[in-house]
Design a protein around this motif. Structure first.
Motif, PDB file in Angstrom:
ATOM      1  N   TYR A 197     -34.473   0.778 -27.968  1.00  0.00           N
ATOM      2  CA  TYR A 197     -33.318  -0.091 -27.738  1.00  0.00           C
ATOM      3  C   TYR A 197     -33.567  -0.862 -26.449  1.00  0.00           C
ATOM      4  O   TYR A 197     -33.794  -0.271 -25.387  1.00  0.00           O
ATOM      5  N   ASN A 198     -33.538  -2.197 -26.529  1.00  0.00           N
ATOM      6  CA  ASN A 198     -33.782  -3.024 -25.351  1.00  0.00           C
ATOM      7  C   ASN A 198     -32.522  -3.098 -24.495  1.00  0.00           C
ATOM      8  O   ASN A 198     -31.545  -3.751 -24.856  1.00  0.00           O
ATOM      9  N   ALA A 199     -32.572  -2.409 -23.354  1.00  0.00           N
ATOM     10  CA  ALA A 199     -31.452  -2.428 -22.416  1.00  0.00           C
ATOM     11  C   ALA A 199     -31.761  -3.457 -21.331  1.00  0.00           C
ATOM     12  O   ALA A 199     -32.656  -3.248 -20.505  1.00  0.00           O
ATOM     13  N   ASP A 200     -31.029  -4.561 -21.335  1.00  0.00           N
ATOM     14  CA  ASP A 200     -31.280  -5.673 -20.413  1.00  0.00           C
ATOM     15  C   ASP A 200     -30.163  -5.781 -19.379  1.00  0.00           C
ATOM     16  O   ASP A 200     -28.995  -5.547 -19.681  1.00  0.00           O
ATOM     17  N   GLY A 201     -30.543  -6.183 -18.165  1.00  0.00           N
ATOM     18  CA  GLY A 201     -29.570  -6.377 -17.104  1.00  0.00           C
ATOM     19  C   GLY A 201     -30.212  -6.179 -15.747  1.00  0.00           C
ATOM     20  O   GLY A 201     -31.442  -6.277 -15.592  1.00  0.00           O
ATOM     21  N   LYS A 202     -29.404  -5.890 -14.753  1.00  0.00           N
ATOM     22  CA  LYS A 202     -29.932  -5.623 -13.412  1.00  0.00           C
ATOM     23  C   LYS A 202     -30.771  -4.346 -13.481  1.00  0.00           C
ATOM     24  O   LYS A 202     -30.282  -3.304 -13.925  1.00  0.00           O
ATOM     25  N   MET A 203     -32.021  -4.430 -13.041  1.00  0.00           N
ATOM     26  CA  MET A 203     -32.937  -3.323 -13.263  1.00  0.00           C
ATOM     27  C   MET A 203     -33.694  -2.947 -11.992  1.00  0.00           C
ATOM     28  O   MET A 203     -34.044  -3.810 -11.188  1.00  0.00           O
ATOM     29  N   ALA A 204     -33.918  -1.657 -11.815  1.00  0.00           N
ATOM     30  CA  ALA A 204     -34.694  -1.174 -10.673  1.00  0.00           C
ATOM     31  C   ALA A 204     -35.548   0.011 -11.107  1.00  0.00           C
ATOM     32  O   ALA A 204     -35.201   0.738 -12.039  1.00  0.00           O
ATOM     33  N   LYS A 205     -36.691   0.162 -10.418  1.00  0.00           N
ATOM     34  CA  LYS A 205     -37.550   1.316 -10.629  1.00  0.00           C
ATOM     35  C   LYS A 205     -37.833   1.962  -9.278  1.00  0.00           C
ATOM     36  O   LYS A 205     -37.981   1.264  -8.267  1.00  0.00           O
ATOM     37  N   MET A 206     -37.902   3.293  -9.274  1.00  0.00           N
ATOM     38  CA  MET A 206     -38.175   4.040  -8.055  1.00  0.00           C
ATOM     39  C   MET A 206     -39.293   5.051  -8.282  1.00  0.00           C
ATOM     40  O   MET A 206     -39.218   5.866  -9.199  1.00  0.00           O
ATOM     41  N   LEU A 207     -40.339   4.956  -7.446  1.00  0.00           N
ATOM     42  CA  LEU A 207     -41.391   5.969  -7.421  1.00  0.00           C
ATOM     43  C   LEU A 207     -41.069   6.949  -6.296  1.00  0.00           C
ATOM     44  O   LEU A 207     -40.663   6.534  -5.204  1.00  0.00           O
ATOM     45  N   TYR A 208     -41.258   8.242  -6.528  1.00  0.00           N
ATOM     46  CA  TYR A 208     -40.851   9.248  -5.546  1.00  0.00           C
ATOM     47  C   TYR A 208     -42.038  10.036  -5.017  1.00  0.00           C
ATOM     48  O   TYR A 208     -42.983  10.342  -5.751  1.00  0.00           O
ATOM     49  N   GLY A 209     -41.953  10.342  -3.728  1.00  0.00           N
ATOM     50  CA  GLY A 209     -42.923  11.213  -3.085  1.00  0.00           C
ATOM     51  C   GLY A 209     -42.187  12.213  -2.225  1.00  0.00           C
ATOM     52  O   GLY A 209     -40.970  12.122  -2.040  1.00  0.00           O
ATOM     53  N   MET A 210     -42.928  13.191  -1.681  1.00  0.00           N
ATOM     54  CA  MET A 210     -42.335  14.185  -0.791  1.00  0.00           C
ATOM     55  C   MET A 210     -42.361  13.658   0.640  1.00  0.00           C
ATOM     56  O   MET A 210     -43.349  13.064   1.068  1.00  0.00           O
ATOM     57  N   THR A 211     -41.259  13.883   1.371  1.00  0.00           N
ATOM     58  CA  THR A 211     -41.184  13.377   2.743  1.00  0.00           C
ATOM     59  C   THR A 211     -42.159  14.114   3.672  1.00  0.00           C
ATOM     60  O   THR A 211     -42.672  13.531   4.626  1.00  0.00           O
ATOM     61  N   LYS A 212     -42.408  15.374   3.389  1.00  0.00           N
ATOM     62  CA  LYS A 212     -43.314  16.146   4.224  1.00  0.00           C
ATOM     63  C   LYS A 212     -44.747  15.899   3.773  1.00  0.00           C
ATOM     64  O   LYS A 212     -45.115  16.193   2.644  1.00  0.00           O
ATOM     65  N   TYR A 233     -47.419  15.712  -9.835  1.00  0.00           N
ATOM     66  CA  TYR A 233     -47.959  14.810  -8.819  1.00  0.00           C
ATOM     67  C   TYR A 233     -46.936  13.790  -8.315  1.00  0.00           C
ATOM     68  O   TYR A 233     -47.144  13.156  -7.279  1.00  0.00           O
ATOM     69  N   GLY A 234     -45.866  13.588  -9.025  1.00  0.00           N
ATOM     70  CA  GLY A 234     -44.878  12.597  -8.608  1.00  0.00           C
ATOM     71  C   GLY A 234     -43.821  12.391  -9.677  1.00  0.00           C
ATOM     72  O   GLY A 234     -43.788  13.074 -10.708  1.00  0.00           O
ATOM     73  N   ALA A 235     -42.943  11.428  -9.431  1.00  0.00           N
ATOM     74  CA  ALA A 235     -41.849  11.160 -10.368  1.00  0.00           C
ATOM     75  C   ALA A 235     -41.494   9.684 -10.323  1.00  0.00           C
ATOM     76  O   ALA A 235     -41.816   8.970  -9.364  1.00  0.00           O
ATOM     77  N   GLU A 236     -40.829   9.235 -11.373  1.00  0.00           N
ATOM     78  CA  GLU A 236     -40.403   7.846 -11.462  1.00  0.00           C
ATOM     79  C   GLU A 236     -39.072   7.787 -12.203  1.00  0.00           C
ATOM     80  O   GLU A 236     -38.869   8.496 -13.194  1.00  0.00           O
ATOM     81  N   VAL A 237     -38.195   6.933 -11.725  1.00  0.00           N
ATOM     82  CA  VAL A 237     -36.885   6.742 -12.356  1.00  0.00           C
ATOM     83  C   VAL A 237     -36.646   5.251 -12.525  1.00  0.00           C
ATOM     84  O   VAL A 237     -36.945   4.450 -11.628  1.00  0.00           O
ATOM     85  N   GLY A 238     -36.122   4.874 -13.687  1.00  0.00           N
ATOM     86  CA  GLY A 238     -35.717   3.494 -13.939  1.00  0.00           C
ATOM     87  C   GLY A 238     -34.230   3.459 -14.231  1.00  0.00           C
ATOM     88  O   GLY A 238     -33.692   4.381 -14.853  1.00  0.00           O
TER      89      GLY A 238
END
Length: 355
Positions: free
Chosen positions: A117-132, A214-219
């Protein structure tokens, strides 16, 4: 000796009699007339149920099945990094404004378990790492934090798992960049993706979550209806362009990988009809063009199909098809470089060339 012969003759007679009787019974059964009380039962075959088509995309997402939430969710992107994590750039540095990628109007391809399903609109992606620094990525902590938070604000899990490889292969044939552009993480491998839908009082929001050791990603995408800012050229404007440049360039939109006319395009076709109807001497070559998304062969065929769609729509309105010709060039003749979404949109076009 005579007694033995006599007994043998009797035995042969008895066997012969039994055989004749059995044959007679069999003949009687076959010739037995039917009566009104007899019913012939014919076994009725169950009608074959047509299997539903294995569609790659769906235009419908039933938001009525997602409970309405009124929980306070803050501002876009509605998700802060869990404690001990940070949002980073692709180079590993802290991301500006906490976003790895942002678009005023972008897309996430949400998988429903059956289709995209094509969800269109304001979009952001975030790659995550550990602060330490030097600390291994804590997948368990990240998953419990993010998934737990999304559930707490009323987001419904619509899919968890790996997208079937045959779906991904079919998607790659249409758009080889779809996996990296519209779906976070690796949708086809053993680390499950999670797709959520949030039916919030302030709007409809969708989330994609993926993680491994190794990491994570959220859209995240805040759904918004597309507003067409390109106005349909009038017949007189097309005529001016053809007289000046020998052709008129039209931005005619089609659904992804389809050649059917959308409702908002019918107005343009009407104007082409007026152009041809009021200029009976005019003959046009209708030429389709695409951007460079997808394979060359598929783009070529798609551009031909789309040009034919416009041509036959005009013929259906009464224009003599001898005045028309349809051809397609795929991505062979771009107007601009296919380096941005905006430029790709310019290259997806139909040209009316004077013959």
């Amino acid at each position: 000796m005579r007694k033995i012969a006599f007994l043998f003759v009797c035995l042969i007679s008895i066997i012969s009699c039994k055989t004749d009787t059995k044959n007679q019974l069999k003949t009687d059964d076959n010739s037995k007339p039917s009566t009104e009380s007899e019913t012939v039962v014919k076994e009725e075959k169950e009608p074959e149920v047509e299997k539903p088509k294995d569609e790659l995309f769906t235009d419908n997402f039933d938001w009525t099945e997602i409970p309405l939430s009124s929980v306070h969710i803050g501002e876009f992107p509605y998700l802060a990094p869990p404690e001990g994590f940070f949002v980073k750039t692709k180079q590993g540095k802290p991301a500006k404004d906490g976003l790895t990628k942002f678009s005023d109007f972008g897309r996430l391809m949400m998988y429903t378990g059956e289709a995209f399903y094509n969800a269109d609109g304001k979009m952001a992606k975030m790659l995550y790492g550990m602060t330490k620094k030097g600390k291994a990525f804590n997948k368990l902590l990240f998953d419990k934090s993010v998934d737990g938070y999304l559930e707490s604000i009323g987001a419904e899990l619509i899919f968890k798992g790996s997208v079937p490889r045959k779906k991904m292969y079919a998607l790659d044939k249409i758009d080889p960049m779809a996996q990296s552009d519209y779906i976070v993480g690796r949708a086809y491998n053993s680390d499950p993706i999670r797709h959520y839908a949030l039916n919030h009082k302030s709007g409809k929001i969708m989330f994609q979550v993926w993680s491994n050791t190794y990491g994570a990603e959220v859209g995240v995408v805040e759904l918004e209806d597309f507003v067409q800012t390109i106005k349909a050229p009038t017949a007189s404007e097309m005529k001016d362009d053809i007289d000046t440049n020998g052709k008129a360039i039209l931005n005619i939109n089609f659904d992804t990988d389809k050649a059917t006319l959308k409702t908002d395009v019918l107005e343009i076709v009407d104007q082409i009809f007026i152009l041809l109807d009021t200029n009976p001497e005019l003959k046009l070559s209708i030429e389709g063009h695409t951007d460079n998304t997808g394979t060359d062969d598929r783009n070529k065929q798609l551009s031909i199909d789309r040009a034919n769609t416009v041509m036959y729509a005009l013929a259906g309105k009464g224009i003599d098809i001898k005045r028309l010709k349809a051809s397609g060039f795929g991505s062979e003749k771009p107007l601009v470089a296919n380096d941005t979404g905006e430029n790709k949109a310019k290259n997806r076009r139909v040209e009316l060339v004077k013959m």
